[in-house]
Design a protein around this motif. Structure first.
Motif, PDB file in Angstrom:
ATOM      1  N   PRO A  91       1.734  12.323 -31.716  1.00  0.00           N
ATOM      2  CA  PRO A  91       1.413  12.797 -30.296  1.00  0.00           C
ATOM      3  C   PRO A  91       1.760  12.027 -29.328  1.00  0.00           C
ATOM      4  N   ASN A  92       2.072  10.798 -29.524  1.00  0.00           N
ATOM      5  CA  ASN A  92       2.554   9.798 -28.628  1.00  0.00           C
ATOM      6  C   ASN A  92       3.426   8.821 -29.244  1.00  0.00           C
ATOM      7  N   GLU A  93       3.971   7.869 -28.640  1.00  0.00           N
ATOM      8  CA  GLU A  93       4.824   7.119 -28.863  1.00  0.00           C
ATOM      9  C   GLU A  93       4.548   5.976 -30.170  1.00  0.00           C
ATOM     10  N   SER A 116      -7.292  12.581 -23.267  1.00  0.00           N
ATOM     11  CA  SER A 116      -5.849  12.135 -23.291  1.00  0.00           C
ATOM     12  C   SER A 116      -5.306  12.831 -22.152  1.00  0.00           C
ATOM     13  N   ILE A 117      -4.225  12.018 -21.688  1.00  0.00           N
ATOM     14  CA  ILE A 117      -3.431  12.543 -20.504  1.00  0.00           C
ATOM     15  C   ILE A 117      -2.322  13.347 -20.992  1.00  0.00           C
ATOM     16  N   LEU A 129       0.724  13.007 -25.579  1.00  0.00           N
ATOM     17  CA  LEU A 129      -1.043  12.950 -25.270  1.00  0.00           C
ATOM     18  C   LEU A 129      -1.134  11.455 -25.240  1.00  0.00           C
ATOM     19  N   ILE A 130      -1.447  10.973 -24.114  1.00  0.00           N
ATOM     20  CA  ILE A 130      -1.835   9.368 -24.079  1.00  0.00           C
ATOM     21  C   ILE A 130      -3.285   9.347 -23.856  1.00  0.00           C
ATOM     22  N   PRO A 131      -3.861   8.675 -24.979  1.00  0.00           N
ATOM     23  CA  PRO A 131      -5.454   8.475 -24.849  1.00  0.00           C
ATOM     24  C   PRO A 131      -5.761   7.505 -23.959  1.00  0.00           C
TER      25      PRO A 131
END
Length: 406
Positions: A91-93, A116-117, A129-131
């Protein structure tokens, strides 16, 4: 406040996190049994940590599949869309799907919500998706039915986002815009458990807790007190347990009895384990706590009940949030957790189930092989039909033919 402190020549006192939470009763703040209960101190209780971990693992461990509903009513895995990799892989890096789902569920279980952003690409599809850590975001009403989420970190304000720009997983809610803080609601059970553990630790560490009192008449000088303490130290210990004391100067020995609180300490800790599990909706056996009524035969029923009553609501919350806010909403795409491994019985039971379903024609061999994670085999898509069974229409036609022949 700092301006007035500088003006009056006073030095501002720096408050700790627990003190601030105690003052404003913030994220899970509150004092119970003399200890401050926050989401951070609550995790120091092994039962709270186990409950959060059990629910978070139950939402992160199952394989997350994205399906597409076909026009004929069947479904197929939608592995050729970017959302499949986003949700089931990365979902993110920095995180895998397991790590992201586990952390988001832990935030929701412990604090009431996880956020998450959404990071969108050129085609307006979600790419990352950045938590956001709990306590570093809030929601406020811009108008009656319009919300705005504000997020920040240690470097400052991240930004203000509309509901379509964040992914939110909620726990129990009382108001449609806000969530209920689980730690704040369960603070009594968590605080008493934390106080009990600290009391037990201090009891073992406190050397002043003695087995009795040695009393003499008159006043002892410091030298006499040191000689008496050294003498008592030589007479006590595991090797000299039970040795009688020879007392002089009208000295008296008063043994100290164990208080009722100390005698019931184990029962209190057991009760607090059950209370915390009740608050989080987790069966005690899932956190390693079982009583004499739990047997090996009943453990399978507890595991099934854990899936139905504890994890199923969280799975539904995850599925509906992902379908409506990350996929196409009312379109043909939908998500599903693969929980077949949680429902798998013993080898004997699975063999009986496979034989019954295949021989009855309710399942093809390849369908069962897919449930077991095996590759399909040629000719395994055909359904078997028992020789002694037929539909009602065929049976009626055969009876008519028999009557005509007669």
């Amino acid at each position: 406040m700092k301006f007035f402190d500088r003006l009056l020549g006073r030095k501002a006192a720096q408050l700790t996190y627990d003190q601030v939470a105690d003052l404003i009763d913030g994220v899970g703040g509150g004092v119970v049994a003399g200890v401050t209960v926050t989401e951070k101190t609550a995790l120091q209780v092994s039962t709270v940590l186990s409950c959060v971990k059990v629910i978070a693992d139950g939402c992160a461990t199952p394989r997350l599949n994205v399906f597409r509903e076909k026009t004929d009513g069947t479904r197929e895995k939608a592995t050729n869309i970017p959302e499949f990799r986003l949700l089931s892989r990365r979902p993110n890096e920095w995180q895998t799907s397991f790590e992201w789902r586990r952390m988001m569920t832990a935030h929701a279980v412990l604090t009431g919500a996880g956020l998450s952003i959404k990071v969108r690409g050129a085609n307006n599809r979600v790419q990352e998706l950045i938590p956001v850590e709990p306590g570093r975001w809030d929601v406020r009403h811009v108008s009656r039915y319009e919300l705005l989420y504000r997020c920040w970190d240690e470097f400052g304000l991240i930004g203000e986002f509309k509901p379509d720009d964040v992914f939110l997983i909620n726990g129990l809610q009382w108001e449609w815009t806000k969530h209920l803080d689980a730690v704040k609601l369960a603070r009594s059970a968590v605080g008493l458990a934390l106080a009990t553990e600290r009391s037990q630790a201090s009891m073992h560490a406190n050397g002043l807790r003695s087995s009795g009192t040695y009393s003499v008449e008159g006043t002892l000088t410091p030298q006499q007190q040191e000689r008496m303490s050294a003498w008592l130290a030589r007479k006590t210990g595991p090797d000299k347990a039970g040795i009688p004391l020879v007392l002089d100067r009208a000295a008296k020995w008063f043994p100290t009895a164990m208080t009722g609180v100390d005698a019931q300490h184990i029962e209190t800790r057991r009760t607090q384990v059950e209370e915390i599990c009740r608050c989080y909706g987790v069966f005690p056996i899932m956190v390693g706590h079982s009583d004499k009524t739990s047997t090996f035969a009943s453990s399978e029923a507890f595991f099934a009940a854990h899936l139905i009553h504890t994890l199923a609501p969280w799975h539904v919350a995850w599925n509906q949030r992902m379908d409506e806010t990350l996929l196409d909403g009312a379109g043909p795409l939908f998500t599903e957790f693969d929980t077949r491994y949680m429902r798998a019985g013993s080898i004997k039971d699975r063999a009986v189930y496979a034989r019954t379903m295949i021989e009855m024609g309710l399942m093809s061999p390849n369908e069962y092989r897919d449930e077991e994670g095996w590759d399909p085999r040629p000719g395994g898509d055909e359904y078997l039909k028992p020789m002694n069974m037929s539909s009602g229409s065929n049976q009626g036609g055969s009876n008519a033919n028999q009557n005509q022949g007669a």
